[in-house]
Structure formats: C-alpha cells, structure tokens
Scaffold this active site. Structure first.
Site, mmCIF file in Angstrom:
data_model
loop_
_atom_site.group_PDB
_atom_site.id
_atom_site.type_symbol
_atom_site.label_atom_id
_atom_site.label_comp_id
_atom_site.label_asym_id
_atom_site.label_seq_id
_atom_site.Cartn_x
_atom_site.Cartn_y
_atom_site.Cartn_z
ATOM 1 N N TRP A 106 0.845 -1.272 0.058
ATOM 2 C CA TRP A 106 -0.068 0.062 0.182
ATOM 3 C C TRP A 106 0.964 1.315 0.127
ATOM 4 C CZ3 TRP A 106 -0.310 3.967 3.748
ATOM 5 C CH2 TRP A 106 -1.289 5.180 3.224
ATOM 6 N N LYS A 145 -6.814 2.592 -2.758
ATOM 7 C CA LYS A 145 -7.560 3.688 -1.776
ATOM 8 C C LYS A 145 -8.067 4.932 -2.554
ATOM 9 C CE LYS A 145 -6.308 6.221 2.374
ATOM 10 N NZ LYS A 145 -5.526 6.033 3.597
ATOM 11 N N ASP A 187 -12.242 7.133 6.184
ATOM 12 C CA ASP A 187 -11.411 5.920 6.594
ATOM 13 C C ASP A 187 -10.713 6.215 7.849
ATOM 14 O OD1 ASP A 187 -9.765 3.696 5.937
ATOM 15 O OD2 ASP A 187 -8.069 4.528 5.332
ATOM 16 N N ASP A 199 -7.626 -4.406 9.667
ATOM 17 C CA ASP A 199 -6.872 -3.310 9.707
ATOM 18 C C ASP A 199 -7.644 -2.189 10.292
ATOM 19 O OD1 ASP A 199 -4.990 -1.121 8.909
ATOM 20 O OD2 ASP A 199 -5.508 -1.103 6.783
ATOM 21 N N ASP A 259 -10.518 3.989 10.483
ATOM 22 C CA ASP A 259 -9.935 2.579 11.058
ATOM 23 C C ASP A 259 -10.401 2.208 12.518
ATOM 24 O OD1 ASP A 259 -8.249 1.466 8.959
ATOM 25 O OD2 ASP A 259 -7.113 3.536 9.018
ATOM 26 N N HIS A 313 -11.683 2.110 2.164
ATOM 27 C CA HIS A 313 -10.998 2.847 0.872
ATOM 28 C C HIS A 313 -12.083 3.030 -0.275
ATOM 29 C CE1 HIS A 313 -6.730 1.863 2.481
ATOM 30 N NE2 HIS A 313 -7.396 2.250 3.142
ATOM 31 N N GLU A 367 -3.116 -2.907 -2.687
ATOM 32 C CA GLU A 367 -4.205 -2.367 -1.848
ATOM 33 C C GLU A 367 -4.524 -0.960 -2.348
ATOM 34 O OE1 GLU A 367 -3.263 -1.681 2.240
ATOM 35 O OE2 GLU A 367 -5.536 -1.058 2.614
ATOM 36 N N ASP A 421 -9.812 -2.838 0.952
ATOM 37 C CA ASP A 421 -9.875 -2.394 2.333
ATOM 38 C C ASP A 421 -11.222 -1.597 2.372
ATOM 39 O OD1 ASP A 421 -9.830 -0.251 4.424
ATOM 40 O OD2 ASP A 421 -7.809 -0.757 4.714
ATOM 41 N N HIS A 460 -8.801 -5.967 3.763
ATOM 42 C CA HIS A 460 -8.636 -5.411 4.977
ATOM 43 C C HIS A 460 -9.885 -5.140 5.454
ATOM 44 C CE1 HIS A 460 -4.116 -3.545 4.762
ATOM 45 N NE2 HIS A 460 -4.139 -5.070 5.025
#
Ligand code: RNT
Ligand code: ZN
Length: 413
Positions: A179, A222, A288, A320, A290, A256, A220, A253, A280
């Site tokens: 990433w 985004k 995003d 993640d 997390d 993303h 990955e 992810d 993810h």
C-alpha cells in the site's frame, strides 16, 4: 451445553449443520495486524505516523518495544478462538542497530519467526512506505525523482524476500501487501505520469519470481487520504487492472471506498475473475478512520459473500484498524472476535433455501425468512465454539484485559 443442544436442533430444522459450521470456522486463519498494539508506531524510533493515515487518542499502556508488543499479542491471542496469522509491517523489524528500509533482511525478522513457530502462527508482511523522510512529500513508488523511487523499489523487493522467508520457515504462505500513500492534495496536471511510474515500479518489484507456496503479493487501493484529497495514484481501477494482468492479488480495504459503496458486493465479482481476493476489514466512520471492527451489517454481509461463494480458501481475510483511545488489547480482541462472529453467522445460514427463494421469485418469503433467521440462537453456537477452543465465550474475557492493564500495561510509563 444444553443451550447448544437446543441451538443445534433449531438450526437442523432449517437445514443447517452447526457442527459443520464450527469445524469450518475453526479452520479460518485471520491475518491479525500487529499495528493495533502500538498505533502503527513500529520500532524505528521516530513514531510519527504519516501518509494520510492517523491514529487518534492516547490511552495509556501502549507497547513500546518488541517484548511488550509480543506480550500484548499473546494476551490478545489467549482471548481469541482459533489459530491465526500475525500481520507485520517493515517498521516492526527487530535489530540492535538501525537498518535502512531498503537494506532489511530476513534476519531482522528472525525473532518474529521464532515467536510464530512457538505458537503455531503464520506471518504476513507489508513494506512500510510511509512515516519516513523519503516519503515526506507523500510520494514513493510513483515519485518523479528516480533516486527516491529506487529506494522504495528496493525496500519492496527486500520485504518480498522477508515474506518468502516467513512462508518457507513456517510452512504457511505469507501475504505481502503493498500500500502506498501517493497522491496529490489538489487537482493534478498529470494523472497518467504517476500511474505509469507506479506501474513500472511494481513491474520491477514483482519481476523476481518467488514460489507461490511461500509468498502471495497483494496490492491495496485507496480512494483518498488526508492531505491527498484530489488524486490517488493507486486507485481501485489501477490495481484491479494491474492485478488482473500480473501475478498478484487485489486487496480491498473496506475503508477505501466511497461511503455508500460496499466491499461485500465486490467480492463475488472479483471471485469470478480471479483465483483470490484479499481484504482489509476495518470500520470507517465518516472517512477511512480505522475504527475497531464491530458486528455491523456490512461486516455480516462481507462474511456472507465469502461463505456463499464457497470461498473461505480464496478470500484472504486481514484486519486493519487502530484505535489509540481505548485499551489496545481490548480493541484488538473485540475486532478479531467480531470478524469470527460474522463468519459463524454466515456459516449458520441456509444459503441453499434462500437462493432457491430468490430464483423462484419468492421475495416475500425470502425477506420474511431472512429476518426471522436473525433471531436464531447464534450466540449459543458461538459460546460452544469458544468453549471448545478454550477461550471465554462472553463478555467475561474483558476481565482478563482489565487484569492485564492493571498488572502489566499500567506500568509502562
Ligand atoms: C492505509 C491502508 C494500509 C494501512 C496499513 C498500516 O490507508 O489501509 O493498509 O492501514 O498498512
Ligand atoms: Zn488497509
């Protein structure tokens, strides 16, 4: 036990075998990210997170060194059912002297291999293309400066060799995920050039052939990051096409994508065209962010797609999230258990019956049954699974975290 017997019968009546579900779940290795333990800090010493990702909060007790992080991982694993993998980043290399990222070698991860071997764990790896002076302007593999690009290419190559070493030593295939934070704050004058350079960089990184039994490469995408709002070099379309044409796997992810776009819906499409897809799993709140993974509708839907597509061996499940505002071990355990709960929930649905209702156009019954199934005694099967795996079934696991915080984490000052 009595409750499980009752649950088993209730599920059997709808055509679902709870024993098969428990068995299937116990075979799923989740890739548990090490970075929830220290807010993506790593052991290089600077500790400043960059690259458009951010951990907020300063809950006391963060792991400050390999020994503390490993102890926290042990505590976390003791409260999570099943056997898993630990997902590392390059910045978690363990060495007496500082080693530049392009010079990292398998030996700088030998302590992790030892750790994993003793516990029957697998290991995954990520090159770290952020939190570094050469990534300070937010560009790495797409950098126009050849020297900077070279540094990051060499770093990624080095980490693939570390991944190969993990796979070979542990007998469990390592996933190496790339990433990059690359992008621009404002509307770029050239969208093609950076992507051309990223493509060239990846071609060189992946040109060294490594046995697939040891290493799988994932890329990955985004949609945007803080500070790089207008343009992301490694977009979804970029990597979707790149992975389709090269020997690597797309990693999605779920933080993303645009907020109303869901990863669950993408899984079957991906599986029709590629052998594998990687995830993810995270929880974005408005962006995003997390946040810790909770058992929400989208998590359940992601798990359903994996199970319905009969793809537990084709979807690589990684987590993640990183929340620094609450007890970090508690956060870890919560997220892992929720991923497993979502999978168990999916494994306990009568997919054949539901599909038949869809195909026969009986949408009234499909809706009614789907809603009734939500109240099936799922928790009793979960409790049975935890019991068989020797971990606490319910909220009592948190007492262990409190004890650990009091006895261990609170002394880290
Ligand atoms: C960042 C990506 C990436 C990182 C980790 C630490 O937006 O999601 O996967 O979170 O590599
Ligand atoms: Zn991610």
């Amino acid at each position: 036990m009595e409750r499980y017997t009752y649950a088993k019968e209730a599920y059997a009546k709808s055509g679902v075998d709870t024993e098969a579900a428990i068995k299937a779940l116990s075979n799923v290795r989740i890739s548990i990210h090490c970075w929830q333990g220290d807010d993506v800090g790593g052991f290089e010493g600077s500790g400043d997170l960059s690259g458009g990702i951010a951990a907020t909060g300063n809950y006391p007790g963060k792991a400050r060194c390999p020994g503390e992080l490993m102890a926290d991982i042990d505590k976390m694993l003791s409260l999570v059912p099943g056997s898993h993998k630990i997902n590392l980043h390059a910045i978690y290399a363990i060495s007496d002297k500082p080693v530049e990222r392009d010079k990292l070698l398998p030996e700088h991860f030998s302590k992790w291999v030892e750790f994993a071997k003793e516990r029957g764990l697998g290991l995954d790896i990520n090159p770290t293309l952020f939190s570094h002076p050469l990534a300070a302007d937010g560009l790495t593999l797409s950098h126009p400066d050849e020297k900077i690009r070279r540094f990051w290419i060499d770093h990624c190559k080095a980490m693939r060799r570390v991944g190969e070493y993990f796979g070979r030593e542990l007998g469990i295939t390592c996933v190496n995920n790339i990433w990059i934070p690359d992008g621009y704050k404002d509307t770029p004058a050239d969208r093609l050039g950076p992507r051309q350079r990223l493509k060239d960089s990846l071609d060189e990184i992946l040109s060294e052939k490594i046995d697939r039994r040891y290493l799988i490469d994932t890329v990955e995408s985004k949609v945007f990051g803080i500070g790089v709002e207008s343009y992301t070099v490694g977009s979804h379309e970029f990597y979707l096409n790149y992975a389709a044409k090269n020997d690597c796997v797309c990693l999605l992810d779920n933080g993303h994508f645009h907020p109303t776009e869901v990863v669950s819906d993408k899984i079957p499409s991906m599986l029709l065209f590629s052998d594998k897809v990687a995830l993810h799993v995270t929880r974005g709140v408005r962006w995003d962010s997390d946040h810790v993974v909770i058992l929400d509708d989208e998590l359940k839907e992601i798990a359903k797609e994996i199970v319905r597509c009969n793809a537990l061996d084709r979807v690589i499940i990684g987590l993640d999230y990183f929340d620094a505002s609450i007890n970090r071990v508690g956060a870890w355990v919560t997220g892992v258990r929720n991923m497993q709960k979502a999978l168990l929930n999916a494994l306990l649905l009568p997919h054949g019956t539901l599909k038949a209702l869809q195909d026969s156009g009986n949408f009234s019954k499909l809706l009614a049954l789907s809603e009734e199934l939500k109240l099936y005694p799922f928790a009793d099967v979960w409790a049975e699974f935890c019991e068989r795996q020797g971990v606490p079934a319910g909220a009592e696991w948190f007492a262990e975290v409190e004890k650990y915080e009091k006895e261990v984490m609170s002394n880290r000052k």
